[in-house]
Design a protein around this motif. Sequence first.
Motif, short mmCIF file in Angstrom:
data_model
loop_
_atom_site.label_atom_id
_atom_site.label_comp_id
_atom_site.label_asym_id
_atom_site.label_seq_id
_atom_site.Cartn_x
_atom_site.Cartn_y
_atom_site.Cartn_z
N GLU A 6 9.08 -74.96 5.30
CA GLU A 6 10.13 -73.96 5.41
C GLU A 6 11.37 -74.61 6.03
OE1 GLU A 6 9.53 -71.03 4.12
OE2 GLU A 6 7.41 -71.50 3.77
N ILE A 7 12.53 -74.18 5.60
CA ILE A 7 13.78 -74.69 6.15
C ILE A 7 14.01 -74.06 7.52
CG2 ILE A 7 16.29 -74.79 5.82
CD1 ILE A 7 15.80 -74.72 2.80
N TYR A 11 13.40 -79.24 -1.68
CA TYR A 11 13.23 -77.79 -1.65
C TYR A 11 13.74 -77.18 -2.95
CZ TYR A 11 12.66 -78.56 3.37
OH TYR A 11 12.22 -79.02 4.59
N ASP A 12 13.07 -76.11 -3.38
CA ASP A 12 13.52 -75.37 -4.55
C ASP A 12 12.93 -73.97 -4.45
OD1 ASP A 12 14.71 -74.76 -7.01
OD2 ASP A 12 14.13 -76.68 -7.89
N THR A 13 13.34 -73.10 -5.35
CA THR A 13 12.78 -71.75 -5.42
C THR A 13 11.46 -71.81 -6.19
OG1 THR A 13 13.95 -71.28 -7.48
CG2 THR A 13 15.09 -70.74 -5.42
N PRO A 14 10.63 -70.77 -6.08
CA PRO A 14 9.36 -70.77 -6.83
C PRO A 14 9.55 -70.94 -8.33
CG PRO A 14 9.29 -69.11 -5.12
CD PRO A 14 10.70 -69.64 -5.13
N PHE A 17 23.26 -74.31 8.31
CA PHE A 17 24.05 -75.36 7.68
C PHE A 17 24.14 -75.13 6.16
CE2 PHE A 17 24.06 -79.76 5.83
CZ PHE A 17 25.37 -80.09 6.19
N LEU A 18 23.02 -74.77 5.57
CA LEU A 18 22.99 -74.49 4.13
C LEU A 18 23.88 -73.30 3.79
CD1 LEU A 18 21.59 -75.25 1.38
CD2 LEU A 18 19.89 -73.49 1.94
N LYS A 19 23.81 -72.26 4.60
CA LYS A 19 24.59 -71.05 4.36
C LYS A 19 26.09 -71.32 4.41
CE LYS A 19 25.28 -66.35 6.13
NZ LYS A 19 24.85 -65.35 7.15
N HIS A 20 26.51 -72.16 5.36
CA HIS A 20 27.94 -72.44 5.52
C HIS A 20 28.44 -73.50 4.55
CE1 HIS A 20 27.24 -70.40 9.44
NE2 HIS A 20 28.47 -69.97 9.22
N SER A 21 27.52 -74.22 3.90
CA SER A 21 27.93 -75.32 3.02
C SER A 21 27.80 -74.98 1.55
CB SER A 21 27.07 -76.56 3.31
OG SER A 21 27.15 -76.94 4.66
N ALA A 42 15.18 -68.34 0.18
CA ALA A 42 14.72 -68.42 -1.21
C ALA A 42 14.00 -69.73 -1.52
CB ALA A 42 15.90 -68.25 -2.16
N PHE A 43 14.05 -70.67 -0.57
CA PHE A 43 13.58 -72.02 -0.86
C PHE A 43 12.38 -72.41 0.00
CE2 PHE A 43 17.94 -71.79 -2.17
CZ PHE A 43 17.96 -72.50 -3.36
#
Length: 277
Positions: A141-142, A83-86, A149-153, A160-161
Amino acid sequence: MLPIHKRESISRDFILQKVERLTSTFEPITLVEMDNVKLMDRVDVKYIIPLQALPNILADAQSHYRILEVENKRLCHYETLYYDTPDLQLYNTHLKNRANRYKIRSRNYVDSNLKFFEIKLRNNKGRTIKTRIRQETIGAEIDQTSANFLKHSTPLMATAFKGMVWVDYTRITLVSRKSQERLTIDLDLSFRAGDRHKAFDKIAIAEVKQNKATGSAFIDIMKKYQIRQGSISKYCLAVISTFDNIPCNQFKPHLLRIHKLNNQYDIASGINQYAQA
């Protein structure tokens, strides 16, 4: 006489058969036993290896390592969506070699049918820290659980990804008999993004993973074959290979070596050199 491309195809099959035969000579280790060497916080050393050298390398490693076996398979298949941003925010942090840079991915361990959402952090001390959670499916999509999990880590926001590129390969996983060390050897690398596809089937990427930089039988084997340290991440190589007009100056030495090994050496001539493996 067979055309060159036919000779190379047969030669590559010959090398892969030798690789499979050699992996069968290692003492196995199970996933459960591997729990003692997860090394989710570690230091890494990477190498780019010509496929033709792999049989000899495995022969030399056999007495020093055990091999992961999953569902009676020792060459295991992996599918990974990065995953990455545009605007490729994460790729660019790697390009600029910034400290505290992330990779975000969903990985399917095909042979064990396990799927994980994974976060990798390369911190300012040069250590790689990996965290992950199980997931049921992998999508562009995540999903919400992974987003939380991403938000807390991390300081990153999942919205955005999106899934940018798939990285597929076959992996050999070796575990040291004497120390806290794992070794992965990835071959049959291929990348896909939309209708773009690129394969690197004449190289392998090896990675030595340790709790701290100590002695390693594999590093000694690399010195024996005069294979120097250094590689590019599979994600960065995938982006460069499947997207247009991607800046990559920082990676040029590794890219030149990868393309030389993948496109220019004659596998057929390599068979004689490594025939004793």
